[in-house]
Design a protein around this motif. Structure first.
Motif, PDB file in Angstrom:
ATOM      1  N   ALA A 143      10.412  11.011  -7.777  1.00 54.42           N
ATOM      2  CA  ALA A 143       9.829  12.040  -8.642  1.00 54.42           C
ATOM      3  C   ALA A 143      10.926  12.614  -9.532  1.00 54.42           C
ATOM      4  CB  ALA A 143       9.187  13.147  -7.811  1.00 54.42           C
ATOM      5  N   ASP A 144      10.523  13.050 -10.710  1.00 50.24           N
ATOM      6  CA  ASP A 144      11.444  13.742 -11.610  1.00 50.24           C
ATOM      7  C   ASP A 144      10.673  14.827 -12.360  1.00 50.24           C
ATOM      8  OD1 ASP A 144       9.972  12.426 -13.540  1.00 50.24           O
ATOM      9  OD2 ASP A 144      11.689  11.491 -14.520  1.00 50.24           O
ATOM     10  N   GLU A 145      11.250  15.305 -13.459  1.00 50.76           N
ATOM     11  CA  GLU A 145      10.611  16.362 -14.234  1.00 50.76           C
ATOM     12  C   GLU A 145       9.263  15.937 -14.814  1.00 50.76           C
ATOM     13  OE1 GLU A 145      15.012  17.075 -14.213  1.00 50.76           O
ATOM     14  OE2 GLU A 145      13.703  15.353 -14.445  1.00 50.76           O
ATOM     15  N   ASN A 146       9.036  14.628 -14.953  1.00 50.76           N
ATOM     16  CA  ASN A 146       7.805  14.124 -15.576  1.00 50.76           C
ATOM     17  C   ASN A 146       6.725  13.719 -14.576  1.00 50.76           C
ATOM     18  OD1 ASN A 146       9.136  14.508 -17.951  1.00 50.76           O
ATOM     19  ND2 ASN A 146       9.620  12.360 -18.305  1.00 50.76           N
ATOM     20  N   GLY A 147       7.026  13.802 -13.276  1.00 56.05           N
ATOM     21  CA  GLY A 147       5.993  13.476 -12.301  1.00 56.05           C
ATOM     22  C   GLY A 147       6.420  12.469 -11.255  1.00 56.05           C
ATOM     23  N   LEU A 148       5.429  11.706 -10.769  1.00 59.33           N
ATOM     24  CA  LEU A 148       5.602  10.770  -9.661  1.00 59.33           C
ATOM     25  C   LEU A 148       5.712   9.341 -10.188  1.00 59.33           C
ATOM     26  CD1 LEU A 148       5.584  10.590  -6.495  1.00 59.33           C
ATOM     27  CD2 LEU A 148       3.114  10.208  -6.682  1.00 59.33           C
ATOM     28  N   TRP A 149       6.651   8.561  -9.617  1.00 60.57           N
ATOM     29  CA  TRP A 149       6.930   7.218 -10.108  1.00 60.57           C
ATOM     30  C   TRP A 149       7.014   6.217  -8.952  1.00 60.57           C
ATOM     31  CZ3 TRP A 149       7.614   6.789 -15.474  1.00 60.57           C
ATOM     32  CH2 TRP A 149       7.859   7.981 -16.161  1.00 60.57           C
ATOM     33  N   ALA A 150       6.749   4.951  -9.287  1.00 60.23           N
ATOM     34  CA  ALA A 150       6.986   3.833  -8.362  1.00 60.23           C
ATOM     35  C   ALA A 150       7.865   2.824  -9.081  1.00 60.23           C
ATOM     36  CB  ALA A 150       5.673   3.193  -7.924  1.00 60.23           C
ATOM     37  N   VAL A 151       8.935   2.412  -8.420  1.00 65.51           N
ATOM     38  CA  VAL A 151       9.840   1.387  -8.957  1.00 65.51           C
ATOM     39  C   VAL A 151       9.742   0.182  -8.038  1.00 65.51           C
ATOM     40  CG1 VAL A 151      12.255   0.825  -9.409  1.00 65.51           C
ATOM     41  CG2 VAL A 151      11.365   3.081 -10.018  1.00 65.51           C
ATOM     42  N   TYR A 152       9.412  -0.973  -8.596  1.00 62.66           N
ATOM     43  CA  TYR A 152       9.141  -2.173  -7.798  1.00 62.66           C
ATOM     44  C   TYR A 152       9.235  -3.377  -8.717  1.00 62.66           C
ATOM     45  CZ  TYR A 152       4.549  -1.631 -10.025  1.00 62.66           C
ATOM     46  OH  TYR A 152       3.546  -1.500 -10.939  1.00 62.66           O
ATOM     47  N   THR A 153       8.728  -4.521  -8.261  1.00 62.83           N
ATOM     48  CA  THR A 153       8.622  -5.667  -9.151  1.00 62.83           C
ATOM     49  C   THR A 153       7.499  -6.589  -8.668  1.00 62.83           C
ATOM     50  OG1 THR A 153       9.879  -7.392 -10.292  1.00 62.83           O
ATOM     51  CG2 THR A 153      10.277  -7.144  -7.945  1.00 62.83           C
ATOM     52  N   THR A 154       7.156  -7.525  -9.508  1.00 66.11           N
ATOM     53  CA  THR A 154       6.054  -8.449  -9.220  1.00 66.11           C
ATOM     54  C   THR A 154       6.486  -9.867  -9.561  1.00 66.11           C
ATOM     55  OG1 THR A 154       5.123  -8.313 -11.445  1.00 66.11           O
ATOM     56  CG2 THR A 154       4.397  -6.647  -9.837  1.00 66.11           C
ATOM     57  N   ILE A 155       5.728 -10.825  -9.074  1.00 62.55           N
ATOM     58  CA  ILE A 155       6.025 -12.228  -9.402  1.00 62.55           C
ATOM     59  C   ILE A 155       5.840 -12.498 -10.899  1.00 62.55           C
ATOM     60  CG2 ILE A 155       5.259 -14.609  -9.039  1.00 62.55           C
ATOM     61  CD1 ILE A 155       4.753 -13.868  -6.124  1.00 62.55           C
ATOM     62  N   PRO A 156       4.775 -12.021 -11.545  1.00 60.83           N
ATOM     63  CA  PRO A 156       4.653 -12.237 -12.999  1.00 60.83           C
ATOM     64  C   PRO A 156       5.819 -11.647 -13.796  1.00 60.83           C
ATOM     65  CG  PRO A 156       2.548 -11.575 -12.097  1.00 60.83           C
ATOM     66  CD  PRO A 156       3.539 -11.411 -10.997  1.00 60.83           C
ATOM     67  N   LEU A 206      -3.181   8.284  -6.804  1.00 56.79           N
ATOM     68  CA  LEU A 206      -2.200   7.197  -6.790  1.00 56.79           C
ATOM     69  C   LEU A 206      -2.538   6.093  -7.792  1.00 56.79           C
ATOM     70  CD1 LEU A 206      -1.413   6.869  -2.966  1.00 56.79           C
ATOM     71  CD2 LEU A 206      -0.140   8.086  -4.729  1.00 56.79           C
ATOM     72  N   GLU A 207      -3.377   6.403  -8.742  1.00 60.55           N
ATOM     73  CA  GLU A 207      -3.709   5.448  -9.795  1.00 60.55           C
ATOM     74  C   GLU A 207      -2.504   5.274 -10.726  1.00 60.55           C
ATOM     75  OE1 GLU A 207      -6.824   5.063 -13.590  1.00 60.55           O
ATOM     76  OE2 GLU A 207      -6.917   6.765 -12.199  1.00 60.55           O
ATOM     77  N   VAL A 208      -2.274   4.029 -11.170  1.00 57.29           N
ATOM     78  CA  VAL A 208      -1.192   3.737 -12.104  1.00 57.29           C
ATOM     79  C   VAL A 208      -1.606   4.196 -13.504  1.00 57.29           C
ATOM     80  CG1 VAL A 208       0.174   1.932 -13.203  1.00 57.29           C
ATOM     81  CG2 VAL A 208      -0.294   1.823 -10.741  1.00 57.29           C
ATOM     82  N   LEU A 209      -0.819   5.098 -14.093  1.00 57.12           N
ATOM     83  CA  LEU A 209      -1.133   5.625 -15.416  1.00 57.12           C
ATOM     84  C   LEU A 209      -0.515   4.794 -16.532  1.00 57.12           C
ATOM     85  CD1 LEU A 209      -0.580   9.436 -14.673  1.00 57.12           C
ATOM     86  CD2 LEU A 209      -2.736   8.154 -14.644  1.00 57.12           C
ATOM     87  N   GLN A 210       0.710   4.313 -16.317  1.00 60.00           N
ATOM     88  CA  GLN A 210       1.405   3.528 -17.337  1.00 60.00           C
ATOM     89  C   GLN A 210       2.517   2.730 -16.666  1.00 60.00           C
ATOM     90  OE1 GLN A 210       2.730   5.876 -20.645  1.00 60.00           O
ATOM     91  NE2 GLN A 210       3.403   4.124 -21.866  1.00 60.00           N
ATOM     92  N   THR A 211       2.828   1.580 -17.229  1.00 57.36           N
ATOM     93  CA  THR A 211       3.812   0.690 -16.623  1.00 57.36           C
ATOM     94  C   THR A 211       4.789   0.178 -17.676  1.00 57.36           C
ATOM     95  OG1 THR A 211       2.298  -0.001 -14.852  1.00 57.36           O
ATOM     96  CG2 THR A 211       4.138  -1.467 -15.338  1.00 57.36           C
ATOM     97  N   TRP A 212       6.073   0.028 -17.266  1.00 59.08           N
ATOM     98  CA  TRP A 212       7.115  -0.508 -18.135  1.00 59.08           C
ATOM     99  C   TRP A 212       7.846  -1.642 -17.411  1.00 59.08           C
ATOM    100  CZ3 TRP A 212       5.842   4.484 -17.472  1.00 59.08           C
ATOM    101  CH2 TRP A 212       5.604   5.286 -18.598  1.00 59.08           C
ATOM    102  N   ASP A 213       8.142  -2.709 -18.136  1.00 59.43           N
ATOM    103  CA  ASP A 213       8.971  -3.800 -17.618  1.00 59.43           C
ATOM    104  C   ASP A 213      10.376  -3.618 -18.177  1.00 59.43           C
ATOM    105  OD1 ASP A 213      10.212  -6.084 -16.802  1.00 59.43           O
ATOM    106  OD2 ASP A 213       8.875  -7.480 -17.836  1.00 59.43           O
ATOM    107  N   ILE A 240       0.842  -1.198   0.000  1.00 57.51           N
ATOM    108  CA  ILE A 240       0.000   0.000   0.000  1.00 57.51           C
ATOM    109  C   ILE A 240       0.879   1.251   0.000  1.00 57.51           C
ATOM    110  CG2 ILE A 240      -1.664   1.356   1.340  1.00 57.51           C
ATOM    111  CD1 ILE A 240      -2.826  -1.294   2.342  1.00 57.51           C
ATOM    112  N   ILE A 241       0.546   2.194  -0.866  1.00 59.63           N
ATOM    113  CA  ILE A 241       1.214   3.486  -0.900  1.00 59.63           C
ATOM    114  C   ILE A 241       0.326   4.502  -0.183  1.00 59.63           C
ATOM    115  CG2 ILE A 241       2.140   5.317  -2.367  1.00 59.63           C
ATOM    116  CD1 ILE A 241       2.513   3.220  -4.545  1.00 59.63           C
ATOM    117  N   GLN A 281      -4.716   6.448   0.206  1.00 60.17           N
ATOM    118  CA  GLN A 281      -3.844   5.283   0.214  1.00 60.17           C
ATOM    119  C   GLN A 281      -4.389   4.266  -0.781  1.00 60.17           C
ATOM    120  OE1 GLN A 281      -3.880   2.968   3.939  1.00 60.17           O
ATOM    121  NE2 GLN A 281      -5.496   4.313   4.696  1.00 60.17           N
ATOM    122  N   ARG A 282      -3.471   3.603  -1.485  1.00 58.90           N
ATOM    123  CA  ARG A 282      -3.881   2.681  -2.536  1.00 58.90           C
ATOM    124  C   ARG A 282      -2.870   1.543  -2.640  1.00 58.90           C
ATOM    125  NH1 ARG A 282      -6.879   2.857  -7.499  1.00 58.90           N
ATOM    126  NH2 ARG A 282      -7.513   5.012  -7.041  1.00 58.90           N
TER     127      ARG A 282
END
Length: 454
Positions: free
Chosen positions: A328-341, A356-363, A288-289, A302-303
């Motif tokens: 955070a950087d010039e483009n906004g707020l980020w979360a760096v993490y990982t998942t089992i998949p 705190l909604e996820v807007l886009q994700t990169w692997d 949870i964030i 919190q989400r």
């Protein structure tokens, strides 16, 4: 604001090839960014003095030397005055004795037969009483030499004053302040034009303070205006709830003028970030964030970060429940993490700051347990190969093109155990917590400017 600490230098280098510059902390200059044209020629380099470096300004150094000269002269004059007063008292006390001896000598010279053995002994005793006067006279000679040296010091003092006056010119304080404000405006205007760029260099470390335990995090707000100089510190990597808010960086360095925030939920890891007046952090033993607002001292939202590992499932190589790293950087707020998949590979998600909604994700395809730390600059994730001595930045993932490359950007890991490394886009510096030391790194960013022919 100190009169000299805010002076800026804008260097136009239209015909020189760009190269990374690495100023030492002693020089007091901070490189924000540079720009290149399509031919690789340098267009603009923005350089500014680092904060609290006014004592390293050449004119400030002259003033410091001037104050030292004044202090030395004052102390010497006090010693000379005390000694002269003491010796003068001694001379006055022996004045009558000298008159007696002088009278007896006159009588003896006029009538030698009048000087019998008893009278001779008395005269000899009187002269012996005057012998201590000799070192007093010697001291007077030494004091005379000191006066000559003091005159030379005063002459040097006048030369220093004249040099400072010539360097400063005839400007009064208000005129100089207006010139500083104008230079600040030009600096920020130039930085706005430069925008984002690619990381090409990291400066030598600047140790701000040594405090707290081996693990922790510290930061300034990544978004609010530069007039807000608050600093936040969070000691430890799990179960902590105590956040210290310092009024200024100077107060943080001295450990004074702070207030305490007691979070309603404990944190995990050290990947916290302050963004637009709120603290974003990972709730202990969960994915949870939490968004905690400092002014209202309340949780705004919190989400759950869906699928994100927590509780040391996918930490950085140093551990410490560092599963979820917010930044955070010039483009906004980020979360760096990982998942089992994602098989433990680093995932980057851009977050909507309000919900705190996820807007886009990169692997990224990079294993998170092999990373020492990471940070975002201009939408690019930079990863260090270790948290220990000898670490370097050796992996970069570009979210704008969904591509990556291996890099070789060295930096000095002075205290050999980094447990937090975050970029502040407002100040364009890296904040690190290194084995109980709070350390800053300046960064050099180069931007390739596309011409109309490209």
């Amino acid at each position: 604001m100190h009169l000299f600490s805010a002076m800026f230098l804008l260097v136009m280098l239209a015909a020189m090839p760009c190269k990374a510059l690495y100023p030492s902390p002693e020089e007091g200059w901070q490189i924000y960014s540079s720009a290149q044209d399509a031919d690789g020629k340098c267009i603009c380099t923005v350089v500014a003095p680092a904060q609290n470096m006014c004592n390293r300004d050449p004119r400030s150094r002259q003033l410091r030397q001037l104050m030292e000269k004044v202090q030395n002269i004052s102390q010497s004059m006090e010693v000379l005055d005390l000694r002269t007063y003491r010796d003068l008292q001694y001379v006055r006390n022996t004045e009558n004795l000298m008159k007696v001896v002088d009278g007896k000598l006159k009588v003896a010279s006029e009538n030698p037969r009048s000087l019998n053995p008893k009278g001779f002994q008395e005269l000899k005793d009187k002269v012996n009483q005057l012998l201590p006067l000799l070192p007093v006279l010697e001291q007077y000679k030494a004091d005379a030499k000191m006066i000559l040296r003091l005159r030379e010091e005063v002459r040097n003092l006048s030369l220093v004053l004249m040099a400072i006056q010539e360097e400063m010119g005839a400007y009064d304080y208000e005129e100089l302040r207006q010139r500083v404000l104008l230079l600040e405006t030009r600096l920020h205007s130039c930085m706005q034009k430069l925008g984002c760029g690619k990381l090409t260099g990291v400066s030598n470390p600047i140790t701000v303070r040594a405090s707290g335990s081996r693990f922790g995090s510290w930061m300034t707000d990544t978004m609010i205006p530069s007039s807000d100089n608050r600093v936040w510190s969070m000691d430890g990597y799990f179960k902590g709830r105590r956040v210290l808010e310092y009024r200024t960086m100077t107060d943080f360095m001295k450990g004074q003028n702070f207030v305490q925030h007691l979070l309603p939920h404990p944190w995990a890891g050290t990947g916290h970030v302050v963004y637009n007046g709120s603290l974003y952090y990972n709730k202990y033993q969960s994915n949870i964030i939490i968004k905690y607002h400092f002014r209202s001292r309340s949780v705004l939202v919190q989400r759950s970060l869906s699928g994100a590992g927590y509780n040391n499932t996918f930490p950085y190589s140093w551990g410490g429940s560092s599963d979820i790293d917010l930044m955070a950087d010039e483009n906004g707020l980020w979360a760096v993490y990982t998942t089992i998949p994602n098989a433990g590979n680093i995932v980057i998600s851009r977050l909507e700051p309000q919900s705190l909604e996820v807007l886009q994700t990169w692997d990224t395809g990079f294993p998170k347990r092999s990373a020492g730390e990471s940070f975002m600059i201009c939408g690019t994730l930079y990863v260090t190969n270790s948290h220990l001595a000898g670490a370097k930045i050796y992996f970069a993932y570009y979210t704008n093109t969904s591509s990556y490359e291996y890099t070789d950007i060295p930096f000095h890991n002075q205290y050999s155990h980094i447990s937090m490394m975050d970029y502040n886009p407002r100040e364009r510096v890296l904040y690190t917590w290194n084995n109980g030391h709070q350390v800053l790194y300046n960064v050099t960013l180069f931007q390739v400017i596309k011409t109309s022919e490209d």
